[in-house]
Design a protein around this motif. Structure first.
Motif, PDB file in Angstrom:
ATOM      1  N   PHE A 120      -1.157  -1.714  -4.655  1.00  0.00           N
ATOM      2  CA  PHE A 120      -0.701  -0.560  -5.335  1.00  0.00           C
ATOM      3  C   PHE A 120      -1.915   0.394  -5.713  1.00  0.00           C
ATOM      4  O   PHE A 120      -1.487   1.613  -5.452  1.00  0.00           O
ATOM      5  CB  PHE A 120       0.352  -1.050  -6.654  1.00  0.00           C
ATOM      6  N   ALA A 121      -2.647  -0.135  -6.315  1.00  0.00           N
ATOM      7  CA  ALA A 121      -3.924   0.611  -6.761  1.00  0.00           C
ATOM      8  C   ALA A 121      -4.525   1.268  -5.295  1.00  0.00           C
ATOM      9  O   ALA A 121      -5.011   2.548  -5.426  1.00  0.00           O
ATOM     10  CB  ALA A 121      -4.739   0.012  -7.552  1.00  0.00           C
ATOM     11  N   LYS A 122      -4.598   0.798  -4.584  1.00  0.00           N
ATOM     12  CA  LYS A 122      -5.278   1.201  -3.140  1.00  0.00           C
ATOM     13  C   LYS A 122      -4.473   2.368  -2.916  1.00  0.00           C
ATOM     14  O   LYS A 122      -4.873   3.397  -2.328  1.00  0.00           O
ATOM     15  CB  LYS A 122      -5.396   0.178  -2.262  1.00  0.00           C
ATOM     16  N   PRO A 139       9.603   1.221   1.028  1.00  0.00           N
ATOM     17  CA  PRO A 139      10.010   1.442  -0.342  1.00  0.00           C
ATOM     18  C   PRO A 139      10.497   2.773  -0.241  1.00  0.00           C
ATOM     19  O   PRO A 139      10.334   3.745   0.519  1.00  0.00           O
ATOM     20  CB  PRO A 139       8.476   1.342  -1.207  1.00  0.00           C
ATOM     21  N   ILE A 140      11.044   3.299  -1.435  1.00  0.00           N
ATOM     22  CA  ILE A 140      11.932   4.481  -1.413  1.00  0.00           C
ATOM     23  C   ILE A 140      11.442   5.033  -2.931  1.00  0.00           C
ATOM     24  O   ILE A 140      11.720   4.539  -3.905  1.00  0.00           O
ATOM     25  CB  ILE A 140      13.499   4.289  -1.745  1.00  0.00           C
ATOM     26  N   VAL A 191       0.814  -1.196   0.013  1.00  0.00           N
ATOM     27  CA  VAL A 191      -0.037  -0.068  -0.116  1.00  0.00           C
ATOM     28  C   VAL A 191       0.843   1.191   0.000  1.00  0.00           C
ATOM     29  O   VAL A 191       0.674   2.185  -0.574  1.00  0.00           O
ATOM     30  CB  VAL A 191      -0.820   0.139   1.010  1.00  0.00           C
ATOM     31  N   LYS A 192       2.044   1.272   0.752  1.00  0.00           N
ATOM     32  CA  LYS A 192       2.825   2.355   0.864  1.00  0.00           C
ATOM     33  C   LYS A 192       3.568   2.506  -0.675  1.00  0.00           C
ATOM     34  O   LYS A 192       3.777   3.603  -1.135  1.00  0.00           O
ATOM     35  CB  LYS A 192       3.939   1.911   1.809  1.00  0.00           C
ATOM     36  N   VAL A 193       3.867   1.380  -1.233  1.00  0.00           N
ATOM     37  CA  VAL A 193       4.508   1.644  -2.744  1.00  0.00           C
ATOM     38  C   VAL A 193       3.637   2.431  -3.528  1.00  0.00           C
ATOM     39  O   VAL A 193       3.762   3.263  -4.235  1.00  0.00           O
ATOM     40  CB  VAL A 193       4.489   0.195  -3.096  1.00  0.00           C
ATOM     41  N   SER A 244      10.135   6.795 -10.074  1.00  0.00           N
ATOM     42  CA  SER A 244      10.009   5.072 -10.023  1.00  0.00           C
ATOM     43  C   SER A 244      10.045   4.878  -8.428  1.00  0.00           C
ATOM     44  O   SER A 244      10.058   5.795  -7.562  1.00  0.00           O
ATOM     45  CB  SER A 244      11.042   4.494 -10.651  1.00  0.00           C
ATOM     46  N   VAL A 245       9.675   3.549  -8.071  1.00  0.00           N
ATOM     47  CA  VAL A 245       9.742   3.175  -6.760  1.00  0.00           C
ATOM     48  C   VAL A 245      10.935   2.249  -6.431  1.00  0.00           C
ATOM     49  O   VAL A 245      10.770   1.298  -7.236  1.00  0.00           O
ATOM     50  CB  VAL A 245       8.432   2.720  -6.203  1.00  0.00           C
ATOM     51  N   TYR A 246      11.766   2.312  -5.776  1.00  0.00           N
ATOM     52  CA  TYR A 246      12.976   1.606  -5.592  1.00  0.00           C
ATOM     53  C   TYR A 246      12.534   0.617  -4.390  1.00  0.00           C
ATOM     54  O   TYR A 246      12.390   1.148  -3.206  1.00  0.00           O
ATOM     55  CB  TYR A 246      14.119   2.132  -5.277  1.00  0.00           C
TER      56      TYR A 246
END
Length: 359
Positions: free
Chosen positions: A178-180, A320-321, A142-144, A273-275
């Motif tokens: 991810f969508a949430k 995530p970053i 969810v954080k992503v 992007s998300v690392y």
């Protein structure tokens, strides 16, 4: 959940994958090393370059360091192949099975078969809904999604904007999370309007390009931002924007910090992007596998609810970053992407401007 990376991906796939190859055995010696064998099934090479370029080598290294024998194989997007690999591994005597399922139904069937044979299982990166995994290790998904949403918001600002969503595969529980997360952020911005949203079956870039081109046509090109659920989908969107001379003018998100995604960020055609440092995820999974082999309780940081299985799965959820042009260098500094791969040709000067040097 774990999408093109040009020649590097093709080379890795050709060199690393074969169902007939039995994977990689770690050292099984050393004083206090746990005794056991772990089977790992990765999902594919099409959805993301991460599985073979990042996860496989980091898992190999971590199992070797722990003195654990490992067999790492890739299902290549086939549920039948996934099942065949699992059967081979169970027959070979693995004591722990670590899986990234293609879909929950096939992964849950494998987990139940393993459980019936006394083999423990770990969900790696994707939670198997209705499964029986002893542990789940992943990033906070969810954080992503929230990180992608915040990234798109930063790139768009507070102006009026028509937004479209290209979500991941409906068979992947991570895509739902991810969508949430993305909606948690973007739905709160009153100046944004969602004009289209579609899942991309099997995370396939070709399907993403077709879906986005349909969105573009239906909206008469009046799309101001794209929430694309990973770099592969983002790159597909960018290909259509280039075709319409709008690349770099319509912010596009991504995830996985792949070479292609980072190059798009350096180009200015992808806003972020998300690392998700695969080494951290691999190390956490191996640590849990060792605990299972030793008959010990693994250290976890959270639980993840499985609404189908109606249970809370003991989990390790990592942070995530978000990656933009300002901190692309971090992914290189961590060793997740090689400067030599990222900074080829026209990207040499762009890497230099971002503080990245090729050794």
């Amino acid at each position: 959940m774990r999408k093109g990376i040009l020649g590097l991906m093709a080379l890795t796939t050709a060199a690393a994958l074969s169902l007939t190859a039995c994977g990689d055995d770690g050292n099984d010696s050393g004083g206090d090393a746990a005794k056991g064998k772990v089977g790992v099934i990765l999902p594919d090479t099409a959805s993301s370059a991460r599985w073979e370029n990042f996860d496989r080598p980091y898992l190999e290294q971590a199992f070797k360091a722990a003195g654990i024998q490992s067999d790492i194989q890739n299902a290549e997007g086939s549920a039948q192949r996934f099942q065949t690999i699992a059967d081979q591994m169970l027959t070979s005597g693995v004591t722990v099975l670590l899986v990234t399922g293609l879909d929950s139904n096939s992964a849950a069937a494998v987990q139940r078969k393993a459980q019936a044979q006394g083999v423990k299982t770990i969900d790696y990166d994707r939670l198997t809904l209705g499964g029986v995994a002893d542990y789940y290790v992943s990033f906070n998904n969810v954080k992503v999604g929230e990180t992608m949403g915040a990234g798109l918001q930063k790139c768009l600002g507070e102006k009026d904007a028509n937004i479209v969503y290209l979500n991941g595969s409906p068979s992947d529980n991570n895509a739902t999370l991810f969508a949430k997360g993305s909606h948690n952020v973007l739905d709160k911005v009153s100046t944004y309007k969602k004009v289209a949203e579609q899942p991309v079956p099997d995370w396939e870039a070709e399907k993403a390009a077709t879906l986005f081109e349909q969105m573009w046509t239906e909206q008469h090109g009046k799309i101001d931002g794209v929430l694309a659920a990973n770099d592969n989908l983002g790159n597909a969107v960018i290909s259509i924007l280039k075709k319409n001379q709008r690349a770099g003018k319509v912010p596009v998100t991504g995830q996985d910090a792949t070479v292609q995604g980072l190059q798009n960020i350096l180009d200015g055609t992808q806003c972020m992007s998300v690392y998700k440092p695969s080494k951290l995820e691999a190390d956490a999974a191996v640590k849990l596998a060792v605990s299972l082999i030793k008959g010990e309780k693994g250290e976890t940081t959270a639980t993840e609810h499985d609404p189908i299985g109606k249970r809370d799965v003991p989990s390790v959820l990592l942070e995530p970053i978000g990656i933009t042009k300002e901190n692309v260098k971090k992914v290189v500094d961590d060793g997740a992407v090689k400067a030599a791969d990222l900074c080829k040709g026209a990207y040499a000067a762009k890497c230099e401007a971002a503080g990245i040097t090729v050794q």
